[in-house]
Design a protein around this motif. Sequence first.
Motif, PDB file in Angstrom:
ATOM      1  N   THR A 185      -3.811  -4.050  10.091  1.00 40.48           N
ATOM      2  CA  THR A 185      -3.610  -5.040   9.026  1.00 40.48           C
ATOM      3  C   THR A 185      -2.485  -5.992   9.398  1.00 40.48           C
ATOM      4  O   THR A 185      -2.589  -7.213   9.215  1.00 40.48           O
ATOM      5  N   ASN A 206      -3.980  -1.381  -9.042  1.00 46.93           N
ATOM      6  CA  ASN A 206      -4.040  -2.768  -8.582  1.00 46.93           C
ATOM      7  C   ASN A 206      -3.511  -3.727  -9.636  1.00 46.93           C
ATOM      8  O   ASN A 206      -2.838  -4.716  -9.318  1.00 46.93           O
ATOM      9  N   SER A 259      -3.464  -6.277   1.586  1.00 51.22           N
ATOM     10  CA  SER A 259      -4.306  -5.374   0.799  1.00 51.22           C
ATOM     11  C   SER A 259      -5.781  -5.705   0.975  1.00 51.22           C
ATOM     12  O   SER A 259      -6.645  -4.811   0.938  1.00 51.22           O
ATOM     13  N   ARG A 291       1.199   3.841  -3.358  1.00 53.46           N
ATOM     14  CA  ARG A 291       0.899   5.272  -3.236  1.00 53.46           C
ATOM     15  C   ARG A 291       2.073   6.116  -3.740  1.00 53.46           C
ATOM     16  O   ARG A 291       1.893   7.051  -4.530  1.00 53.46           O
ATOM     17  N   PRO A 295       0.816  -1.233   0.000  1.00 55.37           N
ATOM     18  CA  PRO A 295       0.000   0.000   0.000  1.00 55.37           C
ATOM     19  C   PRO A 295       0.845   1.276   0.000  1.00 55.37           C
ATOM     20  O   PRO A 295       0.521   2.246  -0.704  1.00 55.37           O
ATOM     21  N   GLN A 335      -8.220  -2.745   1.964  1.00 57.23           N
ATOM     22  CA  GLN A 335      -9.195  -2.219   1.005  1.00 57.23           C
ATOM     23  C   GLN A 335     -10.605  -2.762   1.238  1.00 57.23           C
ATOM     24  O   GLN A 335     -11.584  -2.064   0.972  1.00 57.23           O
ATOM     25  N   TYR A 349     -13.616  -8.312  -3.175  1.00 56.28           N
ATOM     26  CA  TYR A 349     -12.511  -9.061  -2.574  1.00 56.28           C
ATOM     27  C   TYR A 349     -12.939 -10.473  -2.176  1.00 56.28           C
ATOM     28  O   TYR A 349     -12.113 -11.254  -1.701  1.00 56.28           O
ATOM     29  N   HIS A 400     -14.402  -5.294  -8.423  1.00 52.18           N
ATOM     30  CA  HIS A 400     -14.436  -4.511  -7.178  1.00 52.18           C
ATOM     31  C   HIS A 400     -14.893  -5.373  -5.993  1.00 52.18           C
ATOM     32  O   HIS A 400     -15.487  -4.860  -5.043  1.00 52.18           O
ATOM     33  N   GLY A 409     -11.026  -1.571   5.365  1.00 50.69           N
ATOM     34  CA  GLY A 409     -10.617  -0.234   5.758  1.00 50.69           C
ATOM     35  C   GLY A 409      -9.683  -0.183   6.951  1.00 50.69           C
ATOM     36  O   GLY A 409      -9.613   0.847   7.642  1.00 50.69           O
ATOM     37  N   GLN A 463      -9.801  -5.678  -9.674  1.00 44.96           N
ATOM     38  CA  GLN A 463      -9.917  -4.435 -10.428  1.00 44.96           C
ATOM     39  C   GLN A 463     -11.202  -4.396 -11.246  1.00 44.96           C
ATOM     40  O   GLN A 463     -11.879  -3.363 -11.320  1.00 44.96           O
TER      41      GLN A 463
END
Length: 451
Positions: free
Chosen positions: A279, A61, A266, A55, A51, A270, A404, A402, A273, A399
């Motif tokens: 995590t 992704n 991830s 960034r 992550p 994602q 997981y 959307h 949150g 991707q």
Amino acid sequence: MGPTMSMGTNATLVAYLRRTVTTVPGRIFGLICAMYFITYVDRVNISTLAPMMARDLHLSNIQLGLALSAFGYPYALLQILGGCVADRLGARRTLVVCGVIWGVATVATGLVGGLFSLLAIRLLLGIGEGATFPAATRAVTAWVPSAHRGYAQGMMHSSSRLANAITPPLTVMIALWLGWRGAFMALGCVSLAWTVAWALAFRDRPAEHPAITPADLADLPVIDQGTGAGLRDLPWGELVRGMMPATLIYFCYNWTLWLYITWLPSFFVQAYGLDLEHTALFSFGVFAAGVAGDTCGGLFTDYLYRRHGNLPQARRQVIITSMIGSMICLMPALFVHDLAVVGLALASAFFFLELTVGPIWAIPMDMAPRYAGTSSGIMNTGSAVAGILSPFAFGLIIQVSHSYSLPFYGPVVLLLAGAGLAFHFLPSGARADGPGAPTLPIHTVRNAHGR
């Protein structure tokens, strides 16, 4: 597991751990376990730091999935070749070269400036780690008693799962201090230090170690660990046919494993949150369950062999139990959205998944000890192909959809397929060449070389 089995297993584990500390073969084995730990830290640290890297490097992704999967291409190509090199030149020289390459690649990951440089470094890391596990299997074949192979492989891979568990909080802690670039550089220096220790301590032939005792040698199998056959001299047909069921099963196992290794942090960030610290905590819990699974799988398969004397059946039973159990435990991740339930389900599924590792990695050593590097390289090619396909597939699915949850459907199907392959195609009959030297009933490989 009944009380008698539990007590016996615990006593056996304590005895093995004591031997690891007090004997030369044990300390060599400990050094190999350290290698498994370090290689996995260097392999999966990018998942925890992904992550932050995505960034700073502006990666999508799909681009991140491509970078994560780049490791798998050279890793796959070098499995069999690396095993052949280890069989021919010995594990000592092979792992020294590997250690230098993967250590430098880890340091260089801290210097990347974008997608293309990250891809290049991940390819270099795959080159460095490509021969490590086949070469280590070659080493263990000579340095571990034959009847303890399941335990040995379980502990070695439990070291790698310990790395999976520790890497998230460890890399976060280092990254908070040094940044993600400094974290890669620091971890790479540890790899280079291990390489020096290996070069100084290991010998391909146990009898050549200056501190070895006659009592230690008496426990070890008599296997020619000198210069092995060249590529043209290997019994390729027999080895490939003998290892193909295990290779396909290992592909099914590793498709699921790579879901955990590359996308778990991830997923928590994602899909739920979570911040980086939480995590790391959840990832630690899941991977810690894998440490227990690896150890238990190795101990169980050796226990079953001692109990009924049927080595192939001891491998087969644990693998089938592992894959069915993991498939069942993954189901809540498809339909439940409560974080605590999903975390517990993933940890339970990973525990069962890791029961496979000890018995399946013992199969190349059982089948063809003289060519343990090559045969384990053939099998681990299944892992490497899964490592190429699955991270990119997960990134693409996420991707586009959307979701997981969707990537978990593939592992559920493949775990069922792996259990079916183990039931129908792994040998179930018992055979042994002599006391303390059990082999799987693949007669052509053994007899072709008088073993």
